[in-house]
Motif scaffolding. Structure first.
Motif, PDB file in Angstrom:
ATOM      1  N   ASP A   1      44.305  26.652   0.269  1.00  0.00           N
ATOM      2  CA  ASP A   1      43.148  26.325  -0.433  1.00  0.00           C
ATOM      3  C   ASP A   1      43.342  26.515  -1.924  1.00  0.00           C
ATOM      4  O   ASP A   1      43.159  25.711  -2.889  1.00  0.00           O
ATOM      5  N   GLN A   2      43.938  27.580  -2.005  1.00  0.00           N
ATOM      6  CA  GLN A   2      44.138  28.126  -3.526  1.00  0.00           C
ATOM      7  C   GLN A   2      44.974  27.369  -4.113  1.00  0.00           C
ATOM      8  O   GLN A   2      44.933  27.024  -5.212  1.00  0.00           O
ATOM      9  N   LEU A   3      46.048  26.980  -3.151  1.00  0.00           N
ATOM     10  CA  LEU A   3      47.070  26.143  -3.839  1.00  0.00           C
ATOM     11  C   LEU A   3      46.737  24.931  -4.277  1.00  0.00           C
ATOM     12  O   LEU A   3      46.837  23.992  -5.145  1.00  0.00           O
ATOM     13  N   LEU A   4      45.975  24.139  -3.210  1.00  0.00           N
ATOM     14  CA  LEU A   4      45.569  22.694  -3.125  1.00  0.00           C
ATOM     15  C   LEU A   4      44.693  22.549  -4.270  1.00  0.00           C
ATOM     16  O   LEU A   4      44.680  21.399  -4.870  1.00  0.00           O
ATOM     17  N   ALA A   5      43.748  23.269  -4.545  1.00  0.00           N
ATOM     18  CA  ALA A   5      42.680  23.152  -5.462  1.00  0.00           C
ATOM     19  C   ALA A   5      43.458  23.085  -6.957  1.00  0.00           C
ATOM     20  O   ALA A   5      42.705  22.503  -7.748  1.00  0.00           O
ATOM     21  N   THR A   6      44.584  23.346  -7.021  1.00  0.00           N
ATOM     22  CA  THR A   6      45.188  23.360  -8.378  1.00  0.00           C
ATOM     23  C   THR A   6      45.422  21.788  -8.926  1.00  0.00           C
ATOM     24  O   THR A   6      45.223  21.373  -9.881  1.00  0.00           O
ATOM     25  N   GLY A   7      45.703  21.020  -8.037  1.00  0.00           N
ATOM     26  CA  GLY A   7      45.829  19.601  -8.168  1.00  0.00           C
ATOM     27  C   GLY A   7      44.630  18.779  -8.902  1.00  0.00           C
ATOM     28  O   GLY A   7      44.808  18.160 -10.129  1.00  0.00           O
ATOM     29  N   GLU A   8      43.408  19.003  -8.416  1.00  0.00           N
ATOM     30  CA  GLU A   8      42.371  18.613  -9.155  1.00  0.00           C
ATOM     31  C   GLU A   8      42.140  19.184 -10.668  1.00  0.00           C
ATOM     32  O   GLU A   8      41.480  18.644 -11.597  1.00  0.00           O
ATOM     33  N   GLN A   9      42.672  20.409 -10.665  1.00  0.00           N
ATOM     34  CA  GLN A   9      42.351  21.292 -11.893  1.00  0.00           C
ATOM     35  C   GLN A   9      43.321  20.579 -12.984  1.00  0.00           C
ATOM     36  O   GLN A   9      42.594  20.652 -14.242  1.00  0.00           O
ATOM     37  N   VAL A  10      44.240  20.016 -12.575  1.00  0.00           N
ATOM     38  CA  VAL A  10      44.940  19.206 -13.506  1.00  0.00           C
ATOM     39  C   VAL A  10      44.552  17.987 -13.998  1.00  0.00           C
ATOM     40  O   VAL A  10      44.471  18.008 -15.437  1.00  0.00           O
ATOM     41  N   THR A  11      44.111  17.383 -13.142  1.00  0.00           N
ATOM     42  CA  THR A  11      43.470  16.006 -13.558  1.00  0.00           C
ATOM     43  C   THR A  11      42.097  16.162 -14.519  1.00  0.00           C
ATOM     44  O   THR A  11      42.106  15.523 -15.396  1.00  0.00           O
TER      45      THR A  11
END
Ligand code: ASP
Ligand code: MG
Length: 408
Positions: free
Chosen positions: A67-77
């Motif tokens: 989860d810690q990793l996957l949440a980074t995707g949206e933070q970029v956008t």
């Protein structure tokens, strides 16, 4: 001033050009006197790529770290979109889920939203800013980052729509709306102009990929209107709204296919009170969704129980089944490569002959039906994966779904 939520899925923010196009649309809507809250997904296939990377590091990584990793995707956008809006001359501010107090339960990778602190958003809206929120993510009360399940940005969108009392949620994606069937499999499928929450929930749960079932469930509960639209162009899409009287005139509104199912059968387990409860408690504790449960009681005081799960849940399911069998006796078989074809429509409540039309359509194509399950507004047949596409086309044709008015 009314609040509009716009959500952009991964394909609608896949490139810098698309992010700029999303920014233009958001600004144009704001200029029509709306306060704007925007929810975004990770760019393109980012979430899949991150998952892939995790699996190359370790086959079964801890869910918290995933989860810690996957949440980074949206933070970029969110940051890039805020920059795009600034460069187009308007003010925007981006927030992660935790930054707006989006609190979830602690079920990593499938977390459910508990609350959102809307004050921070309202303050920024009042200051005239466009608020951009990272979809798909939240935080436990203890401060661990969670994600809301694949496609979870829709849950974020609906939850924000509910707490903010938004006029509508516009869900921008790469398809024109909700179709009578997946147009990649059924070329003559039609776009549906409006569909009820209940129908959409059933359609999503049996395979229509547009919206997460849970998001629609939530939209129904809080009466949040959703408009699913293509981010390319300005054409109206599909409205998902409360049931209207006229919807009942349409017996079957749509059909869908869910592939990659496995049927699990437990054989020779004792036929006495508490056995089934024990089985599904153990399975439920692992947050596995099961479907199409069938129990047969045999003469020798044993029972067989079958149910279907998605292939992806098998690794989690097997230990649960083994635990139950160790307690109760019996053995399990797993049949893979099954699919489920379903027809859905609120008009089904009043109609007769829906089941026979569906079964006849499949029989005419010589497709064997393995299981049948129904709800008040759905009939589903389990078939072999290899028959699935043909089955969907046959059913679509049998209910004249390529034409607008449908009678049986
Ligand atoms: N990025 C997440 C996913 O691909 C969430 C979403 O797109 O809604 O599942
Ligand atoms: Mg996505």
């Amino acid at each position: 001033m009314s609040i509009i939520i716009q959500k952009f899925g991964g394909t609608s923010v896949a490139t810098p050009e698309k992010i700029h196009a999303a920014a233009r649309r958001i600004i144009a809507t704001k200029l029509q006197s709306h306060q704007m809250v925007v929810v975004v997904s990770a760019m393109g296939h980012t979430t899949d790529e991150l998952l892939d990377m995790a699996n190359r590091i370790a086959p079964n990584p801890p869910k918290r770290e995933l989860d810690q990793l996957l949440a980074t995707g949206e933070q970029v956008t969110i940051a890039l979109l805020a920059m795009a809006i600034h460069s187009q001359g308007h003010e925007a501010i981006s927030f992660t889920g935790p930054q707006i107090g989006l609190i979830t339960d602690a079920v990593h990778s499938k977390a459910r939203i508990r609350e959102i602190d809307k004050q921070r958003i309202l303050t920024e809206l009042t200051a005239g800013k466009i608020v951009i929120v990272a979809g798909f993510q939240g935080m436990t009360v203890d401060g661990h980052i969670t994600t809301l399940g694949r496609g979870g940005s829709n849950a974020s969108m609906v939850a924000l729509g509910a707490v903010l009392g938004a006029e509508a949620c516009e869900n921008f994606t790469d398809v024109d709306g909700v179709f009578t069937a997946d147009p990649r499999i059924v070329p003559e499928a039609r776009k549906i102009e409006q569909i009820s929450y209940d129908e959409m929930m059933e359609l999503s749960s049996v395979g229509a990929g547009v919206l997460q079932t849970r998001a629609v469930e939530f939209a129904k509960k809080y009466n949040v209107r959703i408009h699913v639209r293509n981010s390319a162009g300005n054409a109206p899409g599909t409205w998902i709204i409360a049931e209207t009287k006229s919807m009942e005139d349409i017996v079957v509104s749509g059909c869908a296919l869910k592939k990659e199912l496995t049927r699990v059968t437990l054989k020779g387990i004792p036929d006495r009170p508490g056995v089934v409860a024990r089985l599904f408690t153990v399975v439920g504790e692992r947050h596995i969704v099961v479907d199409d449960i069938i129990q047969n009681v045999l003469d020798d005081k044993t029972a067989n129980i079958s149910f279907t799960v998605e292939h992806g849940d098998l690794a989690d399911l097997k230990p649960a089944v083994d635990q139950v069998l160790a307690e109760l006796g019996g053995h399990a078989t797993y049949e893979k490569d099954l699919a489920k074809v379903s027809v859905i429509g609120v008009g089904m409540k009043q109609a007769t002959g829906v089941a026979s039309t569906m079964f006849t359509a499949l029989a005419d194509k010589n497709i064997n039906i393995q299981n049948i399950s129904t709800s008040e507004i759905r009939i589903s047949c389990t078939v072999a994966n290899t028959d699935a596409a043909e089955a969907l086309r046959a059913v679509h044709r049998a209910f004249n779904l390529d034409r607008s008015a449908v009678t049986v």
